[in-house]
Design an enzyme around this catalytic site. Structure first.
Site, PDB file in Angstrom:
ATOM      1  CB  CYS A   1      -0.813   0.154   1.175  1.00  0.00           C
ATOM      2  SG  CYS A   1      -1.747   1.520   1.361  1.00  0.00           S
TER       3      CYS A   1
ATOM      4  CE1 TYR B   1      -5.295   2.605  -5.012  1.00  0.00           C
ATOM      5  CE2 TYR B   1      -3.941   4.295  -5.109  1.00  0.00           C
ATOM      6  CZ  TYR B   1      -4.056   3.212  -4.706  1.00  0.00           C
ATOM      7  OH  TYR B   1      -3.311   2.071  -4.071  1.00  0.00           O
TER       8      TYR B   1
END
Length: 297
Positions: free
Chosen positions: A45, A172
């Site tokens: 992440c 994203y």
């Protein structure tokens, strides 16, 4: 919260807000103390990656503990390999629900557990690194860099917003877009931001001159993932990181620093994105390559 709840009617990705935003601060309910807090993070992440970089840069490994979760996340969320030696949980979701039994969102990393209060203090990823840089200053290593100097905080905060909106979160917004308009808007912003940073780094060693700062830490995880994941998986395919001479040289210079290198795990990164985000990659096939030499001078 499933990803679908973070997609607007116009097909735009809208990131969920952070649920736990208490501060670790002297004189507060959660004061900074050696050994009191456990950071839950993933090498995969980008938001968690930067907290691991800062923890190592500042020499806080013996002050703030860290638990690394498995890179493959399923419907139960992030799994702790074996079980967590600090809390005994198998899934990060257990800590979220122990703190708020009614919690309905995604179980995200990074987050910080207070061993004394037995609750999650924060999953507010932008604040976690700042807290390590400020509240934990008394325990910084003697030779640790000042990543958030008082005289530069205004400039750092302003540039961080540009990096977050256009690039960190921008990839994203491009990757999870479900309409052409939303994708075009997001991917244009991604490369506009890369172009701006390329120009800036053409004349600077770091984003704020000759000093490593919080801004560099926030930019690096996105650059580390760009060609390996975002270029193909998130359709950020106009150019590669390696097409930007200054940015590519800068990314490699950061990778040469142990705190960056030691926390960059390309295997975790690729397996997480390609095997977890099955809405984008239903086959769960992890592609080979790209072959990049991050150690080249």
């Amino acid at each position: 919260m499933k990803l679908g709840r973070e997609i607007s009617d116009a097909g735009r990705f809208v990131r969920q807000p952070n649920r736990f935003t208490a501060r670790i601060e002297a004189g507060g309910e959660h004061p900074p103390e050696p050994g009191r807090y456990q950071l839950y993070a993933s090498y995969a992440c980008p938001w968690a990656h930067r907290s691991l970089i800062v923890r190592e840069l500042l020499g806080l490994q013996d002050i703030v503990g860290a638990t690394i979760v498995d890179p493959i996340r399923d419907e139960k969320g992030w799994r702790v390999p074996g079980s967590d030696p600090v809390t005994g949980v198998e899934y990060l979701s257990e800590l979220y629900l122990a703190t708020d039994p009614d919690y309905q969102g995604r179980y995200t990393v990074p987050c910080v557990w207070d061993r004394t209060a037995k609750r999650l203090v924060t999953n507010d990823y932008p604040q976690i690194t700042l807290t390590l840089e400020t509240a934990f200053a008394p325990w910084h290593a003697q030779d640790a860099p000042d990543l958030y100097p008082v005289e530069l905080r205004g400039e750092i905060d302003a540039l961080n917003e540009v990096i977050f909106d256009g690039l960190n979160n921008g990839v994203y917004k491009a990757g999870f877009a479900t309409s052409q308009e939303a994708y075009d808007e997001a991917v244009t912003a991604v490369f506009d931001t890369l172009d701006l940073l390329e120009e800036r780094l053409a004349t600077h060693s770091y984003l704020h001159g000759d000093m490593l700062t919080e801004s560099d830490v926030r930019l690096y995880p996105t650059l580390a993932r760009f060609d390996a994941v975002y270029h193909s998986h998130f359709k950020c395919a106009i150019r590669r990181l390696t097409d930007y001479p200054a940015l590519w040289a800068y990314a490699r210079s950061l990778y040469a620093i142990p705190a960056f290198h030691d926390t960059t795990d390309f295997d975790h990164i690729k397996r997480h994105y390609f095997m977890t985000q099955t809405n984008i990659n239903p086959s769960r096939i992890v592609p080979r390559g790209p072959e990049l030499d991050w150690t080249a001078g």
